[in-house]
Design a protein around this motif. Structure first.
Motif, PDB file in Angstrom:
ATOM      1  N   HIS A  32       0.891  -1.068  -0.163  1.00  0.00           N
ATOM      2  CA  HIS A  32       0.054   0.058   0.029  1.00  0.00           C
ATOM      3  C   HIS A  32       0.991   1.361  -0.175  1.00  0.00           C
ATOM      4  O   HIS A  32       1.540   1.323   0.879  1.00  0.00           O
ATOM      5  CB  HIS A  32      -1.094  -0.108   1.267  1.00  0.00           C
ATOM      6  N   LEU A  33       0.983   2.053  -1.213  1.00  0.00           N
ATOM      7  CA  LEU A  33       1.651   3.141  -1.084  1.00  0.00           C
ATOM      8  C   LEU A  33       0.493   4.463  -1.094  1.00  0.00           C
ATOM      9  O   LEU A  33      -0.085   4.549  -2.002  1.00  0.00           O
ATOM     10  CB  LEU A  33       2.387   3.257  -2.472  1.00  0.00           C
ATOM     11  N   GLU A  34       0.991   5.380  -0.211  1.00  0.00           N
ATOM     12  CA  GLU A  34      -0.134   6.514   0.033  1.00  0.00           C
ATOM     13  C   GLU A  34       0.985   7.835   0.174  1.00  0.00           C
ATOM     14  O   GLU A  34       1.852   7.637   1.061  1.00  0.00           O
ATOM     15  CB  GLU A  34      -1.034   6.279   1.136  1.00  0.00           C
ATOM     16  N   ASP A  35       0.408   8.872  -0.603  1.00  0.00           N
ATOM     17  CA  ASP A  35       1.033  10.147  -0.543  1.00  0.00           C
ATOM     18  C   ASP A  35       2.507   9.927  -0.933  1.00  0.00           C
ATOM     19  O   ASP A  35       3.413  10.239  -0.223  1.00  0.00           O
ATOM     20  CB  ASP A  35       0.979  10.622   0.815  1.00  0.00           C
ATOM     21  N   VAL A  36       2.777   9.360  -2.063  1.00  0.00           N
ATOM     22  CA  VAL A  36       3.857   9.122  -2.670  1.00  0.00           C
ATOM     23  C   VAL A  36       4.421  10.031  -3.864  1.00  0.00           C
ATOM     24  O   VAL A  36       3.472  10.322  -4.634  1.00  0.00           O
ATOM     25  CB  VAL A  36       3.910   7.413  -3.091  1.00  0.00           C
ATOM     26  N   ASN A  37       5.542  10.250  -3.978  1.00  0.00           N
ATOM     27  CA  ASN A  37       5.890  11.165  -4.908  1.00  0.00           C
ATOM     28  C   ASN A  37       6.884  10.404  -5.862  1.00  0.00           C
ATOM     29  O   ASN A  37       7.730   9.770  -5.635  1.00  0.00           O
ATOM     30  CB  ASN A  37       7.008  12.171  -4.552  1.00  0.00           C
ATOM     31  N   LEU A  38       6.229  10.216  -7.037  1.00  0.00           N
ATOM     32  CA  LEU A  38       6.773   9.079  -8.166  1.00  0.00           C
ATOM     33  C   LEU A  38       7.272  10.190  -9.294  1.00  0.00           C
ATOM     34  O   LEU A  38       7.705   9.507 -10.415  1.00  0.00           O
ATOM     35  CB  LEU A  38       5.725   8.102  -8.550  1.00  0.00           C
ATOM     36  N   THR A  39       7.402  11.373  -9.181  1.00  0.00           N
ATOM     37  CA  THR A  39       8.004  12.098 -10.255  1.00  0.00           C
ATOM     38  C   THR A  39       9.451  11.600 -10.922  1.00  0.00           C
ATOM     39  O   THR A  39      10.290  11.345 -10.012  1.00  0.00           O
ATOM     40  CB  THR A  39       8.227  13.594  -9.848  1.00  0.00           C
ATOM     41  N   GLY A  40       9.325  11.540 -12.226  1.00  0.00           N
ATOM     42  CA  GLY A  40      10.556  11.019 -12.938  1.00  0.00           C
ATOM     43  C   GLY A  40      10.742   9.553 -12.494  1.00  0.00           C
ATOM     44  O   GLY A  40      11.956   9.056 -12.998  1.00  0.00           O
ATOM     45  N   THR A  41      10.000   8.639 -12.127  1.00  0.00           N
ATOM     46  CA  THR A  41      10.002   7.355 -11.633  1.00  0.00           C
ATOM     47  C   THR A  41      10.027   6.515 -12.984  1.00  0.00           C
ATOM     48  O   THR A  41       9.000   6.628 -13.783  1.00  0.00           O
ATOM     49  CB  THR A  41       9.198   6.735 -10.646  1.00  0.00           C
ATOM     50  N   ILE A  42      10.818   5.575 -13.231  1.00  0.00           N
ATOM     51  CA  ILE A  42      10.388   4.535 -14.484  1.00  0.00           C
ATOM     52  C   ILE A  42      10.333   3.312 -13.861  1.00  0.00           C
ATOM     53  O   ILE A  42      10.974   2.769 -12.878  1.00  0.00           O
ATOM     54  CB  ILE A  42      11.778   4.618 -15.399  1.00  0.00           C
ATOM     55  N   ILE A  43       9.338   2.724 -14.189  1.00  0.00           N
ATOM     56  CA  ILE A  43       8.773   1.375 -13.710  1.00  0.00           C
ATOM     57  C   ILE A  43       9.091   0.405 -15.027  1.00  0.00           C
ATOM     58  O   ILE A  43       8.178   0.871 -16.160  1.00  0.00           O
ATOM     59  CB  ILE A  43       7.379   1.331 -13.269  1.00  0.00           C
ATOM     60  N   ARG A  44       9.965  -0.488 -15.084  1.00  0.00           N
ATOM     61  CA  ARG A  44      10.131  -1.354 -16.391  1.00  0.00           C
ATOM     62  C   ARG A  44      10.001  -2.853 -15.966  1.00  0.00           C
ATOM     63  O   ARG A  44      10.427  -3.169 -15.098  1.00  0.00           O
ATOM     64  CB  ARG A  44      11.635  -1.048 -16.784  1.00  0.00           C
ATOM     65  N   ASN A  45       9.335  -3.544 -16.902  1.00  0.00           N
ATOM     66  CA  ASN A  45       9.180  -4.762 -16.822  1.00  0.00           C
ATOM     67  C   ASN A  45       8.432  -5.380 -15.752  1.00  0.00           C
ATOM     68  O   ASN A  45       8.898  -6.114 -14.723  1.00  0.00           O
ATOM     69  CB  ASN A  45      10.538  -5.839 -16.780  1.00  0.00           C
ATOM     70  N   ALA A  46       7.321  -4.745 -15.422  1.00  0.00           N
ATOM     71  CA  ALA A  46       6.556  -4.788 -14.014  1.00  0.00           C
ATOM     72  C   ALA A  46       5.344  -5.711 -14.380  1.00  0.00           C
ATOM     73  O   ALA A  46       4.703  -5.481 -15.456  1.00  0.00           O
ATOM     74  CB  ALA A  46       6.085  -3.316 -13.882  1.00  0.00           C
ATOM     75  N   ASN A  47       4.752  -6.266 -13.481  1.00  0.00           N
ATOM     76  CA  ASN A  47       3.547  -6.926 -13.485  1.00  0.00           C
ATOM     77  C   ASN A  47       2.418  -6.190 -12.827  1.00  0.00           C
ATOM     78  O   ASN A  47       2.727  -6.146 -11.579  1.00  0.00           O
ATOM     79  CB  ASN A  47       3.843  -8.235 -12.829  1.00  0.00           C
ATOM     80  N   CYS A  48       1.634  -5.290 -13.450  1.00  0.00           N
ATOM     81  CA  CYS A  48       0.689  -4.400 -13.047  1.00  0.00           C
ATOM     82  C   CYS A  48      -0.835  -5.185 -12.959  1.00  0.00           C
ATOM     83  O   CYS A  48      -1.690  -4.195 -12.834  1.00  0.00           O
ATOM     84  CB  CYS A  48       0.751  -3.244 -13.637  1.00  0.00           C
ATOM     85  N   SER A  49      -0.743  -6.612 -13.282  1.00  0.00           N
ATOM     86  CA  SER A  49      -2.016  -7.114 -12.842  1.00  0.00           C
ATOM     87  C   SER A  49      -2.740  -6.710 -11.536  1.00  0.00           C
ATOM     88  O   SER A  49      -2.082  -6.820 -10.558  1.00  0.00           O
ATOM     89  CB  SER A  49      -1.974  -8.570 -13.144  1.00  0.00           C
ATOM     90  N   HIS A  50      -4.185  -6.253 -11.832  1.00  0.00           N
ATOM     91  CA  HIS A  50      -4.780  -6.126 -10.570  1.00  0.00           C
ATOM     92  C   HIS A  50      -4.215  -5.117  -9.488  1.00  0.00           C
ATOM     93  O   HIS A  50      -4.678  -4.728  -8.420  1.00  0.00           O
ATOM     94  CB  HIS A  50      -4.982  -7.287  -9.429  1.00  0.00           C
ATOM     95  N   MET A  51      -3.589  -4.108 -10.230  1.00  0.00           N
ATOM     96  CA  MET A  51      -2.969  -2.687  -9.575  1.00  0.00           C
ATOM     97  C   MET A  51      -3.957  -1.736  -9.636  1.00  0.00           C
ATOM     98  O   MET A  51      -4.798  -1.686 -10.921  1.00  0.00           O
ATOM     99  CB  MET A  51      -1.764  -2.338 -10.222  1.00  0.00           C
ATOM    100  N   SER A  52      -3.983  -1.152  -9.027  1.00  0.00           N
ATOM    101  CA  SER A  52      -5.031   0.172  -8.635  1.00  0.00           C
ATOM    102  C   SER A  52      -4.372   1.504  -8.564  1.00  0.00           C
ATOM    103  O   SER A  52      -3.589   1.632  -7.608  1.00  0.00           O
ATOM    104  CB  SER A  52      -6.057  -0.049  -7.721  1.00  0.00           C
ATOM    105  N   ILE A  53      -4.622   2.578  -9.209  1.00  0.00           N
ATOM    106  CA  ILE A  53      -4.170   3.821  -8.916  1.00  0.00           C
ATOM    107  C   ILE A  53      -5.454   4.927  -8.737  1.00  0.00           C
ATOM    108  O   ILE A  53      -6.116   4.865  -9.458  1.00  0.00           O
ATOM    109  CB  ILE A  53      -3.094   4.587 -10.278  1.00  0.00           C
TER     110      ILE A  53
END
Length: 92
Positions: A44-65
């Motif tokens: 659980h990620l809350e109040d997170v700054n992901l500016t400029g973040t790169i996510i590569r080769n990720a399994n995002c199944s059932h992920m919610s933003i």
């Protein structure tokens, strides 16, 4: 009582084969950190700054933003704001 690290500077530390499941990170600076072969399932990620973040080769199944700023965010090179615009226009 579980171990607690407080007011520590662990800059440039390496964690290899380390189990941190159910750990709590509060007021932590992970800027410029590198995560390789990391399992964040059910995190659980809350109040997170992901500016400029790169996510590569990720399994995002059932992920919610939720409640996020998508300005400049891209998925496979496509602006998320453009995807949302098209989606919202089709469902009207």
């Amino acid at each position: 009582m579980p171990p607690k690290t407080e007011n520590a500077d662990l800059s440039n530390a390496e964690f290899l084969n380390t189990r941190l499941s159910s750990a709590i990170f509060n007021d932590v600076n992970l800027s410029a950190a590198r995560f390789v072969n990391v399992n964040l399932s059910s995190s659980h990620l809350e109040d997170v700054n992901l500016t400029g973040t790169i996510i590569r080769n990720a399994n995002c199944s059932h992920m919610s933003i939720e409640d996020a700023c998508y300005e400049g965010m891209r998925i496979d090179g496509i602006l998320v704001s453009d995807l949302l615009h098209v989606y919202r226009n089709q469902s009207s």
